[in-house]
Design a protein around this motif. Structure first.
Motif, PDB file in Angstrom:
ATOM      1  N   ALA B 102      35.628  88.996  25.018  1.00  0.00           N
ATOM      2  CA  ALA B 102      34.203  89.208  25.258  1.00  0.00           C
ATOM      3  C   ALA B 102      33.595  87.898  25.767  1.00  0.00           C
ATOM      4  O   ALA B 102      34.098  86.810  25.454  1.00  0.00           O
ATOM      5  CB  ALA B 102      33.511  89.642  23.970  1.00  0.00           C
ATOM      6  N   THR B 103      32.520  88.018  26.547  1.00  0.00           N
ATOM      7  CA  THR B 103      31.861  86.804  27.070  1.00  0.00           C
ATOM      8  C   THR B 103      31.451  85.856  25.935  1.00  0.00           C
ATOM      9  O   THR B 103      31.630  84.641  26.030  1.00  0.00           O
ATOM     10  CB  THR B 103      30.634  87.193  27.917  1.00  0.00           C
ATOM     11  OG1 THR B 103      31.080  87.962  29.038  1.00  0.00           O
ATOM     12  CG2 THR B 103      29.894  85.965  28.414  1.00  0.00           C
ATOM     13  N   VAL B 104      30.922  86.413  24.834  1.00  0.00           N
ATOM     14  CA  VAL B 104      30.502  85.544  23.726  1.00  0.00           C
ATOM     15  C   VAL B 104      31.687  84.799  23.125  1.00  0.00           C
ATOM     16  O   VAL B 104      31.553  83.635  22.716  1.00  0.00           O
ATOM     17  CB  VAL B 104      29.757  86.322  22.614  1.00  0.00           C
ATOM     18  CG1 VAL B 104      28.386  86.766  23.081  1.00  0.00           C
ATOM     19  CG2 VAL B 104      30.577  87.499  22.101  1.00  0.00           C
ATOM     20  N   VAL B 105      32.828  85.459  23.070  1.00  0.00           N
ATOM     21  CA  VAL B 105      34.024  84.824  22.498  1.00  0.00           C
ATOM     22  C   VAL B 105      34.453  83.658  23.384  1.00  0.00           C
ATOM     23  O   VAL B 105      34.777  82.566  22.903  1.00  0.00           O
ATOM     24  CB  VAL B 105      35.167  85.861  22.346  1.00  0.00           C
ATOM     25  CG1 VAL B 105      36.449  85.198  21.885  1.00  0.00           C
ATOM     26  CG2 VAL B 105      34.748  86.976  21.385  1.00  0.00           C
ATOM     27  N   ARG B 106      34.425  83.915  24.687  1.00  0.00           N
ATOM     28  CA  ARG B 106      34.782  82.857  25.637  1.00  0.00           C
ATOM     29  C   ARG B 106      33.816  81.673  25.514  1.00  0.00           C
ATOM     30  O   ARG B 106      34.227  80.518  25.481  1.00  0.00           O
ATOM     31  CB  ARG B 106      34.759  83.424  27.061  1.00  0.00           C
ATOM     32  CG  ARG B 106      35.307  82.518  28.121  1.00  0.00           C
ATOM     33  CD  ARG B 106      35.476  83.238  29.463  1.00  0.00           C
ATOM     34  NE  ARG B 106      34.327  84.026  29.871  1.00  0.00           N
ATOM     35  CZ  ARG B 106      33.194  83.519  30.372  1.00  0.00           C
ATOM     36  NH1 ARG B 106      33.053  82.220  30.497  1.00  0.00           N
ATOM     37  NH2 ARG B 106      32.199  84.321  30.722  1.00  0.00           N
ATOM     38  N   ARG B 107      32.520  81.990  25.390  1.00  0.00           N
ATOM     39  CA  ARG B 107      31.536  80.898  25.321  1.00  0.00           C
ATOM     40  C   ARG B 107      31.679  80.094  24.027  1.00  0.00           C
ATOM     41  O   ARG B 107      31.542  78.860  24.046  1.00  0.00           O
ATOM     42  CB  ARG B 107      30.122  81.463  25.470  1.00  0.00           C
ATOM     43  CG  ARG B 107      29.859  81.920  26.898  1.00  0.00           C
ATOM     44  CD  ARG B 107      28.411  82.265  27.169  1.00  0.00           C
ATOM     45  NE  ARG B 107      28.261  82.639  28.577  1.00  0.00           N
ATOM     46  CZ  ARG B 107      27.156  83.121  29.121  1.00  0.00           C
ATOM     47  NH1 ARG B 107      26.066  83.292  28.373  1.00  0.00           N
ATOM     48  NH2 ARG B 107      27.110  83.428  30.397  1.00  0.00           N
ATOM     49  N   LEU B 108      31.936  80.782  22.916  1.00  0.00           N
ATOM     50  CA  LEU B 108      32.152  80.058  21.651  1.00  0.00           C
ATOM     51  C   LEU B 108      33.342  79.128  21.791  1.00  0.00           C
ATOM     52  O   LEU B 108      33.316  77.964  21.382  1.00  0.00           O
ATOM     53  CB  LEU B 108      32.418  81.048  20.507  1.00  0.00           C
ATOM     54  CG  LEU B 108      31.236  81.806  19.921  1.00  0.00           C
ATOM     55  CD1 LEU B 108      31.717  82.751  18.822  1.00  0.00           C
ATOM     56  CD2 LEU B 108      30.182  80.848  19.361  1.00  0.00           C
ATOM     57  N   SER B 109      34.390  79.679  22.381  1.00  0.00           N
ATOM     58  CA  SER B 109      35.619  78.936  22.541  1.00  0.00           C
ATOM     59  C   SER B 109      35.400  77.711  23.433  1.00  0.00           C
ATOM     60  O   SER B 109      35.852  76.604  23.129  1.00  0.00           O
ATOM     61  CB  SER B 109      36.596  79.926  23.147  1.00  0.00           C
ATOM     62  OG  SER B 109      37.817  79.434  23.157  1.00  0.00           O
ATOM     63  N   GLU B 110      34.678  77.907  24.533  1.00  0.00           N
ATOM     64  CA  GLU B 110      34.395  76.797  25.448  1.00  0.00           C
ATOM     65  C   GLU B 110      33.498  75.740  24.810  1.00  0.00           C
ATOM     66  O   GLU B 110      33.446  74.608  25.273  1.00  0.00           O
ATOM     67  CB  GLU B 110      33.734  77.331  26.734  1.00  0.00           C
ATOM     68  CG  GLU B 110      34.733  78.035  27.648  1.00  0.00           C
ATOM     69  CD  GLU B 110      34.054  78.850  28.751  1.00  0.00           C
ATOM     70  OE1 GLU B 110      34.790  79.511  29.498  1.00  0.00           O
ATOM     71  OE2 GLU B 110      32.813  78.817  28.858  1.00  0.00           O
ATOM     72  N   ALA B 111      32.783  76.143  23.723  1.00  0.00           N
ATOM     73  CA  ALA B 111      31.907  75.192  23.036  1.00  0.00           C
ATOM     74  C   ALA B 111      32.634  74.490  21.891  1.00  0.00           C
ATOM     75  O   ALA B 111      32.030  73.727  21.144  1.00  0.00           O
ATOM     76  CB  ALA B 111      30.661  75.908  22.513  1.00  0.00           C
ATOM     77  N   GLY B 112      33.943  74.795  21.734  1.00  0.00           N
ATOM     78  CA  GLY B 112      34.723  74.082  20.720  1.00  0.00           C
ATOM     79  C   GLY B 112      34.811  74.763  19.375  1.00  0.00           C
ATOM     80  O   GLY B 112      35.360  74.203  18.420  1.00  0.00           O
ATOM     81  N   ALA B 113      34.288  75.995  19.246  1.00  0.00           N
ATOM     82  CA  ALA B 113      34.325  76.682  17.955  1.00  0.00           C
ATOM     83  C   ALA B 113      35.750  77.105  17.609  1.00  0.00           C
ATOM     84  O   ALA B 113      36.597  77.246  18.485  1.00  0.00           O
ATOM     85  CB  ALA B 113      33.414  77.904  17.988  1.00  0.00           C
ATOM     86  N   VAL B 114      36.004  77.282  16.322  1.00  0.00           N
ATOM     87  CA  VAL B 114      37.316  77.720  15.835  1.00  0.00           C
ATOM     88  C   VAL B 114      37.151  79.106  15.218  1.00  0.00           C
ATOM     89  O   VAL B 114      36.467  79.263  14.206  1.00  0.00           O
ATOM     90  CB  VAL B 114      37.858  76.729  14.775  1.00  0.00           C
ATOM     91  CG1 VAL B 114      39.175  77.246  14.189  1.00  0.00           C
ATOM     92  CG2 VAL B 114      38.028  75.343  15.382  1.00  0.00           C
ATOM     93  N   VAL B 115      37.756  80.103  15.848  1.00  0.00           N
ATOM     94  CA  VAL B 115      37.635  81.475  15.338  1.00  0.00           C
ATOM     95  C   VAL B 115      38.575  81.647  14.149  1.00  0.00           C
ATOM     96  O   VAL B 115      39.782  81.461  14.259  1.00  0.00           O
ATOM     97  CB  VAL B 115      37.967  82.509  16.439  1.00  0.00           C
ATOM     98  CG1 VAL B 115      37.980  83.922  15.858  1.00  0.00           C
ATOM     99  CG2 VAL B 115      36.965  82.402  17.583  1.00  0.00           C
ATOM    100  N   VAL B 116      37.987  82.002  12.998  1.00  0.00           N
ATOM    101  CA  VAL B 116      38.751  82.098  11.755  1.00  0.00           C
ATOM    102  C   VAL B 116      39.185  83.528  11.481  1.00  0.00           C
ATOM    103  O   VAL B 116      40.211  83.775  10.851  1.00  0.00           O
ATOM    104  CB  VAL B 116      37.907  81.548  10.585  1.00  0.00           C
ATOM    105  CG1 VAL B 116      38.593  81.812   9.244  1.00  0.00           C
ATOM    106  CG2 VAL B 116      37.656  80.058  10.776  1.00  0.00           C
ATOM    107  N   GLY B 117      38.396  84.491  11.956  1.00  0.00           N
ATOM    108  CA  GLY B 117      38.783  85.874  11.688  1.00  0.00           C
ATOM    109  C   GLY B 117      37.801  86.858  12.252  1.00  0.00           C
ATOM    110  O   GLY B 117      36.782  86.487  12.849  1.00  0.00           O
TER     111      GLY B 117
END
Lengths: 476, 474
Positions: B102-117
């Motif tokens: 999803a676009t939001v997932v990509r943007r979080l990722s590009e901002a350095g976030a770590v997806v935990v679950g």
């Protein structure tokens, strides 16, 4: 069965695939004939979370079609048409419903009859199912089905005519004319046999002056010929029913090219409730005036206009076969070029129609070469038979000087004295035919002309021979 | 706790904190309490550890991973994650792995976030308690015998329990704000079109909007700024950049006109009403002007919503037919396969809404139901517009009650629908709203106050939210 005393009322719905690089709502290629399920993506497959984004080029092509069909271009919207089918990935088709892009146009048949265009709207195509095993390629009863989603999401324009067509011949002309327009504006390759142009016919019959009869929709018309045949069959079927006191049921019928009949696909009662509602994933489509004006100004000459131009320089009627056929092939501009190069456009038209059937819109024979040939003909330097032989030589070599070719072949037109001498010999050698001819049996002239042609080894002009024979009879 | 997300990102970016260490803190809390809370459908511990190590390596190499560097986040399990199961808490999607983010997932990722679950939800986001999940209910971290609210209950609980610093939810009729209120965290429903829906599994497309959960207003603003902004993949995305929210939080509310809706539908519990009054007083004390406004159509929001949302859902969920992905229950012919698959794959609430929506759109009923609901939707927007001529923001309760016991409303769909009385009109109007924790009510359970604002007025909305937060924490 006869259609005497009955009037056919026909409306056509034509789906055309637009010639875009990518699909209507995604970036996958819009390309026919690729390996199945290679031109796909999350939007095409209707994967959860995927969203449509409208293809600007598809809108532009749809607008070109609308302008070419004299439609008004209106602010429009997209709706969802909901129904389940395995090759419909989202279980709804995105289509234009009560606010189509193009409305209220017309198309002129070659004889000038205007057929109303109710609307021409954008929608997406479905995937393609192949049903394997069971009875004849139908889903019902098949062993298994294969689905190719390459076609899913391909942009379509559906062009809906008003029920203004009255004969199968008019319907054929409409489809042919529409196809010419689609090709001219570059909107589609419009190949009926490949399915990039698909025609459904709504057919009903009535006594002239009566209200409209119940219509049936005929599907699976894969050629201009089958459009005509199916309409004729269907009209006859309906007339037979009504004359026998039966009533026609509103239904969708399938044209079977093999046995030349239509049969019931589904009745009105089985029709789905499509539960149309505004597609919330898209915004309104309201092309700005500048865009519309630019497309209008860029519109190429359409077949009707081109036929008129060809008719004017050749003196042939706009709906004559030669004018229609040559324009359809896109060779009209070549004929005009022959005229501009000092040739005789009328003779050029006939040559192009007959000799260039197998060639593209720009024959390889230079226009000035054909112009030179027609000048020789006009001057009486070549008989039609000789001219054809010279032209065949020019075609084989992509051009050439007709005078030189004629000289090489030893062609020279016979002068009047030589011709008269020849005819007199023929009369003497064929006394029986001559007397029959003089007794008023005009058909007998054929044998005399044949004999003259044979005696001259094809160098005599048939028309000139005829003229001499007539003169001889009137003075006999 | 590990402090606000903004502190984590600052520390990781300047090298004073390690993303790996931060993550292990959070994972330890998940180990300890997740079995009881069940916030997650899947915990991606290994992937998160790799990602955190990568972030640390980036910083060590002098690169800046972005404004959410090393911040542990959770995603509601209706947002597509490439290669990672995305279930919508439905059996019908069990095992499906999206081929895209999803676009939001990509943007979080590009901002350095770590997806935990990926977090639990009411199936396809239909519900207000996270009990309608094929994988069992999520429990409220403040009282595990109670619901966390819904449908984004897993994401709300994950933040409240300290499993992640921030999370994303989706809000169609209150599905971010109501669980935020019940779990005592901040929850934002942005303006419709502010955040891309590309990759959000649709419930009701004209109402769905993704937004953040956070422990603080500032963290919510930080995440919103990362995920908002135009996305060409979503045609309804507003073609302008995300609003700058960094400076508004400290501006205060001097002179801000705060509306109290005098004809608000009654039904909130007294403890909730008491907190709303306290919030109004707080803002007045801080310099805001309290004005009375009328929004007469507010009261029709619930009924209009329960026609529009199911109508769109009936179409959006038609694609789960067993043909291409997810569950398939075989049968001898295609229609029977559809029916068997959908009967087996969907839960009761989803079936109820598909039937309701199909009916509302049917020939002969469209005008009376769906058509009329659209007119009400317009009325609500008009009424809000009039109210906003007199007020900059409006204040209401978020939920009529505090968190209720698990099982209390599962047999009474209408009682469940009433949970969203105060949140639904915002979605129908497309406006932004935020739920801010404002003390506690009965049983010392959290109460949220909702700040409503006009289209794209997120900066003003966050100003007021920040003021309420200051009053509670000071």
């Amino acid at each position: 069965m006869s259609t005497d005393g009955w009037e056919l009322v026909i409306g056509l719905e034509v789906h055309v695939e637009l010639d875009t690089r990518t699909k209507l709502f995604s970036a996958s290629p819009n390309r026919f004939g690729d390996e199945p399920n290679t031109n796909i993506d999350p939007v095409t497959l209707g994967l959860p979370g995927a969203l449509p984004v409208l293809n600007r080029h598809a809108v532009e092509l749809a607008m070109r079609i609308g302008l070419a069909l004299n439609c008004d271009i209106r602010p429009s919207s997209f709706h969802r048409k909901n129904y389940f089918y395995p090759d419909m990935p989202k279980a709804y088709q995105i289509s234009q419903y009560d606010e189509p892009l193009n409305v209220d146009g017309w198309l002129a048949l070659p004889d000038g009859t205007r057929i109303g265009i109710e609307r021409a709207h954008l929608e997406e195509d479905t995937g393609k199912s192949t049903h394997v095993g069971g009875s004849g390629g139908r889903l019902h009863g098949s062993d298994y089905s294969l689905i190719d989603f390459n076609r899913a999401g391909v942009p379509l324009v559906e062009i809906v005519s008003r029920p203004d067509l009255r004969t199968s011949e008019q319907s054929r002309q409409y489809v042919t004319e529409l196809r010419g327009i689609l090709l001219a504006v570059g909107a589609s390759d419009a190949k009926m046999e490949q399915g990039s142009m698909r025609v459904d016919a709504n057919v009903s019959v009535r006594r002239p002056g009566d209200p409209l009869g119940t219509r049936c929709e005929i599907k699976n018309l894969n050629s201009v010929r089958s459009v005509g045949r199916a309409i004729e069959y269907e009209a006859a079927r309906q007339i037979t029913m009504v004359e026998a006191g039966d009533t026609v049921r509103q239904e969708t019928r399938h044209w079977d090219e093999g046995d030349g009949t239509t049969h019931t696909l589904r009745t009105k009662e089985d029709a789905d409730d499509y539960r149309y509602f505004l597609e919330p994933d898209l915004v309104l489509l309201a092309p700005e005036d500048e865009w519309i004006d630019r497309l209008r100004s860029e519109l190429p000459a359409l077949p009707a206009e081109r036929r008129a131009a060809l008719s004017e320089v050749t003196g042939k009627a706009t709906d004559s076969e030669a004018v229609i056929v040559v324009t359809e092939r896109g060779q009209d501009s070549y004929v005009l070029a022959v005229g501009e190069a000092g040739g005789d456009p009328a003779r050029a038209l006939i040559h192009v129609k007959e000799a260039f059937a197998a060639f593209g819109d720009e024959p390889a024979v230079p226009a000035q070469d054909l112009a030179a040939l027609t000048r020789m003909e006009s001057a009486g330097a070549l008989t039609p038979t000789q001219a054809k032989a010279v032209l065949a030589e020019m075609v084989a070599h992509s051009g050439g000087d007709p005078e030189k070719i004629a000289a090489d072949k030893g062609f020279e037109a016979m002068d009047t004295l030589a011709l008269e001498t020849l005819v007199d010999h023929v009369i003497k050698d064929n006394q029986a035919s001559w007397e029959t001819y003089c007794a008023g049996q005009d058909k007998a002239i054929g044998a005399l002309i044949g004999a003259a042609m044979k005696a001259s080894r094809g160098q005599a002009d048939g028309k000139a021979v005829t003229a001499v024979l007539r003169t001889r009879r009137s003075t006999a | 706790m590990s402090g606000p997300a903004s502190d984590i990102a600052m520390g990781v970016r300047d090298g004073s904190r390690s993303a790996v260490t931060v993550l292990e803190d959070y994972l330890a809390r998940i180990d300890a309490r997740e079995p009881r809370i069940h916030a997650f459908n899947v915990v991606l511990a290994d992937e998160a550890r790799h990602r955190a190590a990568d972030i640390d390596a980036l910083v060590a190499n002098g690169a800046d991973p972005g404004p959410l560097a090393g911040v542990p986040v959770a995603l509601k399990d209706n947002m597509c994650t490439r290669g990672v199961p995305t279930t919508c808490s439905s059996k019908i999607l069990e095992g499906w792995r999206p081929p895209y983010d999803a676009t939001v997932v990509r943007r979080l990722s590009e901002a350095g976030a770590v997806v935990v679950g990926k977090t639990n939800l009411d199936e396809f986001a239909m519900g207000s308690s996270t009990e309608n999940s094929a994988f069992g209910p999520t429990r409220n971290p403040h009282d595990p015998t109670r619901v966390p609210g819904g449908s984004s209950g897993g994401s709300a609980a994950a933040v409240a329990a300290g499993f992640v610093a921030v999370s994303l939810g989706s809000d169609t009729g209150g599905s971010i704000r109501q669980p935020a209120a019940l779990c005592g965290v901040v929850g934002v429903k942005p303006s419709y079109g502010a955040v891309s829906r590309y990759g959000l599994v649709a419930f009701a497309s004209s109402l769905d909007q993704i937004g953040p959960f956070a422990n603080t207003v500032a963290d919510a603003a930080l995440v919103l700024q990362v995920i908002a902004g135009h996305d060409p993949a979503d045609s309804t995305s507003i073609p302008q950049p995300a609003a700058d929210l960094s400076d508004v939080l400290t501006e205060g509310v001097e002179g801000v006109r705060v509306g109290r809706i005098v004809d608000l539908p009654s039904g909130a519990d007294p403890d909730v009403d008491e907190r709303l009054e306290a919030a109004l007083e707080t803002l007045q004390t801080a310099g805001a002007k309290i004005v009375d406004v009328e929004v007469p159509a507010f009261t029709y929001g619930l009924t209009a919503y329960y026609l529009i949302a199911p109508a769109e859902a009936s179409s959006n969920l038609a694609r789960y037919d067993g043909v291409r992905y997810g569950l398939r229950v075989d049968a001898t012919e295609t229609n029977a396969m559809y029916a068997a698959t959908r009967a087996e794959g969907f839960g009761d609430e989803v079936k109820r809404r598909i039937m309701l929506g199909t009916y509302a759109l049917s020939a002969g009923y469209y005008d009376a139901y769906y058509g009329k609901a659209l007119k009400v939707r317009r009325l609500i927007a008009d009424d809000f517009e009039r109210a906003y001529q007199h007020a900059d923001v409006l204040l209401t309760p978020t939920s009529p009650t505090v968190a209720f016991p698990i099982g209390e409303r599962t047999d009474n769909p209408f009682a469940m629908y009433l949970c969203d009385t105060y949140t639904i009109p915002t979605n129908l109007a497309g406006h932004p709203a935020v739920s801010v924790p404002f003390g506690t009510g009965a049983g010392r359970l959290p109460v949220g106050v909702q700040v409503l604002a006009p289209m794209l007025a997120e900066p003003m909305m966050f100003r007021v939210a920040a003021e309420l937060e200051r009053a509670v924490t000071s």
